[in-house]
Design an enzyme around this catalytic site. Structure first.
Site: not given
Ligand code: HSE
Length: 405
Positions: A12, A124, A129, A182, A185, A200
């Site tokens: 990121v 945000e 994402g 990518g 996590e 989240k």
């Molecule tokens: N590992 C998280 C996902 C990344 O796959 O949504 C974004 O928060």
């Protein structure tokens, strides 16, 4: 000119520099100022990178630099991100972050410290994402009474479930590809065990209620027990399986959870595939509105971080308000509502299962090992009643909740 620092030059963090390089004019128009990266904190060197000269290994140089007004924390994890964020805010620098773990754990305190220091703490990119969902809740939907939020909040697990469903691909192979792309996590168990989605939905629930939902109190299940046989069984009933974060106001408090659910194919969430996320918000006047976009990946997530930078720069000298406070949101008892359940049993136990769940519908399918299995959809009942009945049944292979709302 506003100078910023990036903490952590991984997926990121490097995306933030890339977005600023690519969209210089658009960022200027949004921020009402030029924005440049002055320092990047990372333990590593990045020879050949366009920003290699900005890399530092010493956080104190960033803290002591009065030109740096905004810090993008893209390190992930609680430590040392928590300490660095606190110090930056106390030094009068705004912070924006993609770090949902830190926001879910210490968000109310960091929001308060930001306010006390007349700077901002924005996050945000921590949910959905690149989808601007928090800004939408805090802006366009602020005059709505939000009664529920349901979302596909993890790109990695949605990518895995989609490919298992569409191609019959194995869980392990697809997870490896999600990591290579990518999406996952650093420790992918946070994705597949549902902890990432849990953080989240806890952040969304906190903003929705204007308080704080502790993610550790949110009942959470991941997708590790979902097999291709479950996905085929769901298909027999015209349904998909999605890992959902769900919260809903009830008269007993906020009903909030993360779990895999069967949803009807007519539900727009059922056609959200791959790494995409979608978040359906129920407002008392608006009804349901849905927000869709890339839930993971470098540039999409970085775009949300940069949007926060622009908002901070545009509002320099004041605190951008965030509806998260330390007031604990009252939670409803888990599993209190009535719902249907999907049940998969050995074929030889089909009759027994149907007798246990009167009024259920049953389909016969071939299991992964070629043996005959029965898939049932029960009528609506409380979870304790359902699991109580299950105890007396043999041959149970799996069960999954149905989202009927
Ligand atoms: N590992 C998280 C996902 C990344 O796959 O949504 C974004 O928060």
């Amino acid at each position: 000119m506003t100078s910023i620092a990036i903490l952590g030059y991984g997926t990121v963090g490097s995306g933030v520099a890339h977005v600023l390089d690519e969209n210089t004019g658009e960022v200027r128009a949004s921020a009402h100022d030029d924005v440049r990266v002055k320092a990047i904190l990372d333990l590593r060197e990045f020879p050949g990178d366009p920003h290699e000269k900005q890399v530092t290994h010493d956080f104190q140089t960033i803290l002591d630099d009065p030109e740096i007004r905004v810090v993008c924390e893209t390190m992930g994890g609680v430590n040392p991100a928590y300490e660095f964020t606190k110090k930056a805010l106390q030094a009068g620098k705004s912070v924006c972050t993609s770090n949902k773990e830190l926001v879910a754990k210490h968000g109310p305190e960091l929001v308060r410290i930001a306010r006390e220091n007349r700077v901002s703490y924005l996050f945000e990119a921590s949910v959905g994402g690149g989808i601007p969902i928090l800004r939408t809740l805090e802006g366009a939907l602020k005059s709505e009474r939000i009664t529920g939020i349901t979302g596909i909040l993890n790109g990695t697990t949605n990518y895995i479930l989609t490919r298992m469903d569409q191609e019959g691909a194995s869980f392990e192979d697809v997870l490896r590809q999600a990591q290579e792309l990518g999406y996952a996590e650093r420790d992918p168990s946070a994705d597949i065990e549902g902890h990432d989605a849990c953080r989240k939905i806890a952040i969304l629930g906190s903003l929705m209620m204007g308080g704080y939902v502790d993610s550790e109190s949110v009942p959470t299940e991941g997708i590790t027990r979902i097999s291709t046989a479950d996905l085929s069984g769901a298909r027999e009933f015209g349904m998909a399986i999605k890992l959902l974060g769900h919260c809903r106001c009830t008269d007993k408090g906020l009903d909030i959870s993360v779990a895999p659910y069967l949803i009807g194919r007519e539900n727009p969430l059922a056609s959200v595939n791959g790494v995409f996320n979608a978040i359906a918000v129920d407002g008392n006047m608006l009804g349901t509105s849905m927000y869709y976009g890339q839930g993971a990946g470098r540039d999409a997530t970085a775009s949300a971080v940069v949007a926060d930078v622009c908002e901070i720069v545009r509002n320099a000298g004041s605190t951008v308000p965030v509806s998260m406070s330390a007031d604990a949101v009252e939670l409803a008892p888990a599993g209190d509502g009535f719902r249907r359940y999907f049940l998969r049993v050995d074929g030889s136990h089909a009759q027994e299962a149907q007798a246990a769940f009167e009024g259920s519908t049953c389909k016969t399918v071939k299991g992964a090992d070629g043996a005959e299995e029965a898939c049932l959809l029960t009528g609506k009942l409380r979870e304790s009643a359902f699991t109580g009945q299950l105890e007396s049944l043999s041959g149970v292979r799996n069960w999954i909740r149905v989202l009927d709302e």
